[in-house]
Design a protein around this motif. Structure first.
Motif, PDB file in Angstrom:
ATOM      1  N   ILE A 113      16.314 -43.452  34.875  1.00 28.56           N
ATOM      2  CA  ILE A 113      17.662 -44.008  35.067  1.00 28.56           C
ATOM      3  C   ILE A 113      17.615 -45.527  35.069  1.00 28.56           C
ATOM      4  N   ASP A 114      16.593 -46.098  35.707  1.00 33.18           N
ATOM      5  CA  ASP A 114      16.426 -47.562  35.682  1.00 33.18           C
ATOM      6  C   ASP A 114      16.381 -48.073  34.242  1.00 33.18           C
ATOM      7  N   GLU A 115      15.610 -47.385  33.397  1.00 33.42           N
ATOM      8  CA  GLU A 115      15.502 -47.808  31.997  1.00 33.42           C
ATOM      9  C   GLU A 115      16.831 -47.702  31.268  1.00 33.42           C
ATOM     10  N   LEU A 116      17.550 -46.619  31.515  1.00 35.04           N
ATOM     11  CA  LEU A 116      18.819 -46.396  30.823  1.00 35.04           C
ATOM     12  C   LEU A 116      19.865 -47.428  31.223  1.00 35.04           C
ATOM     13  N   VAL A 117      19.951 -47.727  32.499  1.00 27.09           N
ATOM     14  CA  VAL A 117      20.930 -48.715  32.971  1.00 27.09           C
ATOM     15  C   VAL A 117      20.571 -50.104  32.466  1.00 27.09           C
ATOM     16  N   ALA A 118      19.283 -50.386  32.337  1.00 28.00           N
ATOM     17  CA  ALA A 118      18.845 -51.709  31.884  1.00 28.00           C
ATOM     18  C   ALA A 118      18.959 -51.885  30.379  1.00 28.00           C
ATOM     19  N   GLU A 119      19.080 -50.802  29.610  1.00 25.82           N
ATOM     20  CA  GLU A 119      19.112 -50.892  28.149  1.00 25.82           C
ATOM     21  C   GLU A 119      20.426 -51.534  27.676  1.00 25.82           C
ATOM     22  N   PRO A 120      20.359 -52.688  27.012  1.00 26.00           N
ATOM     23  CA  PRO A 120      21.588 -53.410  26.629  1.00 26.00           C
ATOM     24  C   PRO A 120      22.509 -52.646  25.686  1.00 26.00           C
ATOM     25  N   SER A 121      21.971 -51.772  24.854  1.00 25.74           N
ATOM     26  CA  SER A 121      22.796 -51.104  23.849  1.00 25.74           C
ATOM     27  C   SER A 121      23.461 -49.828  24.367  1.00 25.74           C
ATOM     28  N   ILE A 122      23.239 -49.477  25.633  1.00 24.91           N
ATOM     29  CA  ILE A 122      23.949 -48.357  26.257  1.00 24.91           C
ATOM     30  C   ILE A 122      25.040 -48.952  27.136  1.00 24.91           C
ATOM     31  N   ALA A 123      26.302 -48.701  26.789  1.00 25.32           N
ATOM     32  CA  ALA A 123      27.404 -49.385  27.468  1.00 25.32           C
ATOM     33  C   ALA A 123      27.709 -48.794  28.842  1.00 25.32           C
ATOM     34  N   ASN A 124      27.600 -47.472  28.982  1.00 25.61           N
ATOM     35  CA  ASN A 124      27.961 -46.811  30.241  1.00 25.61           C
ATOM     36  C   ASN A 124      26.983 -45.677  30.500  1.00 25.61           C
ATOM     37  N   VAL A 125      26.580 -45.508  31.743  1.00 25.38           N
ATOM     38  CA  VAL A 125      25.649 -44.444  32.124  1.00 25.38           C
ATOM     39  C   VAL A 125      26.279 -43.610  33.232  1.00 25.38           C
ATOM     40  N   TYR A 126      26.456 -42.319  32.963  1.00 25.15           N
ATOM     41  CA  TYR A 126      26.958 -41.376  33.959  1.00 25.15           C
ATOM     42  C   TYR A 126      25.784 -40.497  34.387  1.00 25.15           C
ATOM     43  N   ILE A 127      25.459 -40.516  35.643  1.00 23.26           N
ATOM     44  CA  ILE A 127      24.280 -39.816  36.146  1.00 23.26           C
ATOM     45  C   ILE A 127      24.714 -38.495  36.768  1.00 23.26           C
ATOM     46  N   GLY A 128      24.243 -37.394  36.188  1.00 25.94           N
ATOM     47  CA  GLY A 128      24.575 -36.089  36.728  1.00 25.94           C
ATOM     48  C   GLY A 128      25.704 -35.408  35.969  1.00 25.94           C
ATOM     49  N   ASN A 129      26.378 -34.518  36.650  1.00 25.85           N
ATOM     50  CA  ASN A 129      27.326 -33.586  36.030  1.00 25.85           C
ATOM     51  C   ASN A 129      28.688 -34.249  35.793  1.00 25.85           C
ATOM     52  N   HIS A 130      28.739 -35.194  34.845  1.00 24.42           N
ATOM     53  CA  HIS A 130      29.977 -35.914  34.538  1.00 24.42           C
ATOM     54  C   HIS A 130      30.195 -35.911  33.024  1.00 24.42           C
ATOM     55  N   PRO A 131      31.361 -35.483  32.544  1.00 23.09           N
ATOM     56  CA  PRO A 131      31.603 -35.458  31.095  1.00 23.09           C
ATOM     57  C   PRO A 131      31.717 -36.870  30.527  1.00 23.09           C
ATOM     58  N   THR A 132      31.296 -37.037  29.300  1.00 25.68           N
ATOM     59  CA  THR A 132      31.321 -38.367  28.678  1.00 25.68           C
ATOM     60  C   THR A 132      32.727 -38.951  28.532  1.00 25.68           C
ATOM     61  N   PRO A 133      33.817 -38.152  28.398  1.00 29.93           N
ATOM     62  CA  PRO A 133      35.144 -38.788  28.276  1.00 29.93           C
ATOM     63  C   PRO A 133      35.716 -39.334  29.580  1.00 29.93           C
ATOM     64  N   TRP A 134      35.002 -39.195  30.702  1.00 28.42           N
ATOM     65  CA  TRP A 134      35.541 -39.677  31.978  1.00 28.42           C
ATOM     66  C   TRP A 134      35.767 -41.186  31.923  1.00 28.42           C
ATOM     67  N   MET A 135      36.965 -41.614  32.363  1.00 33.15           N
ATOM     68  CA  MET A 135      37.287 -43.037  32.462  1.00 33.15           C
ATOM     69  C   MET A 135      38.212 -43.241  33.655  1.00 33.15           C
ATOM     70  N   ALA A 136      38.267 -44.461  34.161  1.00 34.15           N
ATOM     71  CA  ALA A 136      39.144 -44.774  35.285  1.00 34.15           C
ATOM     72  C   ALA A 136      39.666 -46.201  35.136  1.00 34.15           C
ATOM     73  N   PRO A 137      40.945 -46.447  35.515  1.00 35.80           N
ATOM     74  CA  PRO A 137      41.491 -47.804  35.442  1.00 35.80           C
ATOM     75  C   PRO A 137      40.663 -48.786  36.264  1.00 35.80           C
ATOM     76  N   GLY A 138      40.490 -49.977  35.745  1.00 40.02           N
ATOM     77  CA  GLY A 138      39.761 -51.013  36.462  1.00 40.02           C
ATOM     78  C   GLY A 138      38.283 -51.056  36.178  1.00 40.02           C
ATOM     79  N   LEU A 139      37.761 -50.021  35.471  1.00 40.07           N
ATOM     80  CA  LEU A 139      36.343 -50.000  35.123  1.00 40.07           C
ATOM     81  C   LEU A 139      36.174 -50.318  33.642  1.00 40.07           C
ATOM     82  N   PRO A 140      35.056 -50.951  33.279  1.00 38.58           N
ATOM     83  CA  PRO A 140      34.877 -51.339  31.875  1.00 38.58           C
ATOM     84  C   PRO A 140      34.679 -50.134  30.972  1.00 38.58           C
ATOM     85  N   HIS A 141      35.169 -50.264  29.750  1.00 40.85           N
ATOM     86  CA  HIS A 141      35.005 -49.224  28.727  1.00 40.85           C
ATOM     87  C   HIS A 141      33.797 -49.587  27.856  1.00 40.85           C
ATOM     88  N   ASP A 142      33.918 -50.656  27.109  1.00 39.16           N
ATOM     89  CA  ASP A 142      32.773 -51.215  26.387  1.00 39.16           C
ATOM     90  C   ASP A 142      32.620 -52.653  26.890  1.00 39.16           C
TER      91      ASP A 142
END
Length: 453
Positions: free
Chosen positions: A409-438
């Motif tokens: 997980i440390d590697e994934l969060v640090a990787e510049p070309s991965i914009a968002n990392v969801y850890i665990g049982n979360h679908p990729t389309p999840w989004m919320a107001p106020g949080l960055p998209h890209d």
């Protein structure tokens, strides 16, 4: 029929050059005016001359516009009819159009925390803040005019430029000629709520005039495929929004069976047409059991007209559906087809077809198709191991990592070309107001400067 006029700096403008927008069944529903190049040039000049609306007035206008957009008739069009037309002309399931309507309204109503979250903690909004008497960082715009070449694959893309308007930019939107209904409705609502006609314009155009919009703006955002990303990659004024290539990683110490719903939602949620839908699934070990279970669930999704309340899959004109089908067959040659091997279109008999899900198994996590993103639910599943590392996971908008490996997980969060990392049982389309998209759009449009008074 509806008339979608150009929304210029002096009000609506009906051009002599118009296009007819039709439902997939062939029924005409609207005419779209196209702004000529000279009109575009003058509109962009008017944006540059306009004065900034005070922040408090901007925030209040956003709240009023968001409520109106989702609940009230706009330009004589009730919200339910707007949603039906968007579904019938784009093939997006109507329940997803309704969800997008609510999402746009929420984004507008909560715009203040969205832009505030992007501001550095040590910066203030205005030079008038008393802390500048001792010297302070002030969050400031890098320009005055922002242009958007919007996509037509989903109404919710029009959340993407709201932050620019909230930050004080004057904004020009060039809509997709496929789906101009949403930006026309949203801009009309924002103008009625308090934004001046010379602060926010809608400029439907052909490709020649479209380049003029970007040339006359300080900064721009352009949606498109890999070709668009390559075209603008060297222009620091343009922020390309290309394929998401979103992915899911399942490591060996986790159990995949409890997350099968998440896999289905990641691939097919929202019709499977978005950049946040998963196109690549990497499994540590043998991916075949995951593929078999996933194919069974995706195959059970119904084929229905987009305007049916039970629809969950996208619809396309029959000719376009056949081209998608042929393209997939060509690209999937040599892969094991769990779904889609015998075709992905389901003819509805009215000139349109449902685009069924496709799922193919690849032999390597480095296979090129793992990043292939198409306009319907289409995923590629492949084996992954620790020797492959995070290289197959790069260039990803959203990565759902179903793992307990903290070092990974440390590697994934640090990787510049991965914009968002969801850890665990979360679908990729999840989004919320106020949080960055890209990332936050403000990271591109703003800067800090020291002010001492």
């Amino acid at each position: 029929m509806l008339s979608l006029d150009v929304l210029g700096p002096a009000g609506p403008y009906r051009s002599r050059r118009v296009e007819t927008i039709r439902e997939f069944t062939g029924n005409p529903v609207a005419t779209l005016s196209l702004a000529p190049p000279l009109y575009v040039a003058r509109a962009m000049q008017a944006l540059r001359r306009a004065t900034e609306l005070p922040l408090d007035e901007r925030i209040a206008a956003f709240a009023a516009a968001g409520r109106a957009f989702a609940t009230q008739p706009i330009a004589g069009l009730p919200v339910a009819e707007y949603q039906r037309i968007v579904s019938a002309t784009t093939g997006i399931p109507i329940t997803e159009v309704r969800n997008a309507t609510d999402a746009i309204a929420r984004a507008a109503e909560r715009i203040q925390p969205s832009v505030r979250n992007a501001r550095p903690a040590g910066a203030t909004e205005s030079w008038r803040d008393p802390i500048t008497r001792g010297g302070a960082a002030v969050w400031s715009r890098r320009g005055a005019v922002f242009a958007v070449h919007a996509a037509g694959n989903h109404p919710a893309v029009h959340q993407g430029w709201l932050d620019a308007l909230a930050l004080g930019y004057r904004v020009a939107v060039r809509p997709s000629r496929r789906e101009a209904f949403t930006p026309h409705r949203l801009i009309t609502a924002l103008r009625a709520a308090g934004f001046g006609d010379d602060h926010l314009v809608l400029l439907p155009t052909d490709h020649t005039a479209a380049d003029e919009i970007l040339r006359r703006a300080d900064f721009g955002m352009v949606y498109g495929g890999a070709d668009v990303v390559r075209k603008y990659a060297g222009d620091p004024r343009i922020l390309p929004q290309g394929p998401g290539r979103s992915k899911i990683l399942i490591t060996a110490e986790t159990d995949w069976e409890p997350v099968i719903d998440t896999l289905v939602e990641s691939i097919s949620g929202g019709g499977g047409v978005g950049c946040v839908n998963a196109t690549g699934i990497l499994v540590e070990g043998d991916p075949s059991p995951v593929a078999a279970a996933l194919a069974e669930r995706l195959a059970a999704l119904p084929s229905l007209p987009a305007t049916d309340d039970r629809a969950v899959l996208p619809v396309a004109p029959l000719g376009l559906a056949r081209r998608w089908d042929e393209h997939l067959r060509h690209r999937a040659a040599g892969a094991k087809a769990w779904l889609g091997g015998e075709g992905i279109l389901d003819d509805l008999g009215d000139g349109s077809a449902v685009l069924r899900p496709a799922l193919h198994q690849l032999d390597s996590p480095f296979a090129e198709n793992l990043g292939l993103e198409l306009g319907f639910p289409c995923a590629w599943i492949a084996p992954w191991d620790r020797d492959a590392g995070i290289r197959p996971l790069r260039d990803t908008l959203v990565l759902t990592a179903i793992t307990t490996d903290a070092d990974l997980i440390d590697e994934l969060v640090a990787e510049p070309s991965i914009a968002n990392v969801y850890i665990g049982n979360h679908p990729t389309p999840w989004m919320a107001p106020g949080l960055p998209h890209d990332g936050y759009l403000a990271e591109f449009l703003m800067r800090t400067k020291t002010v001492l008074r």
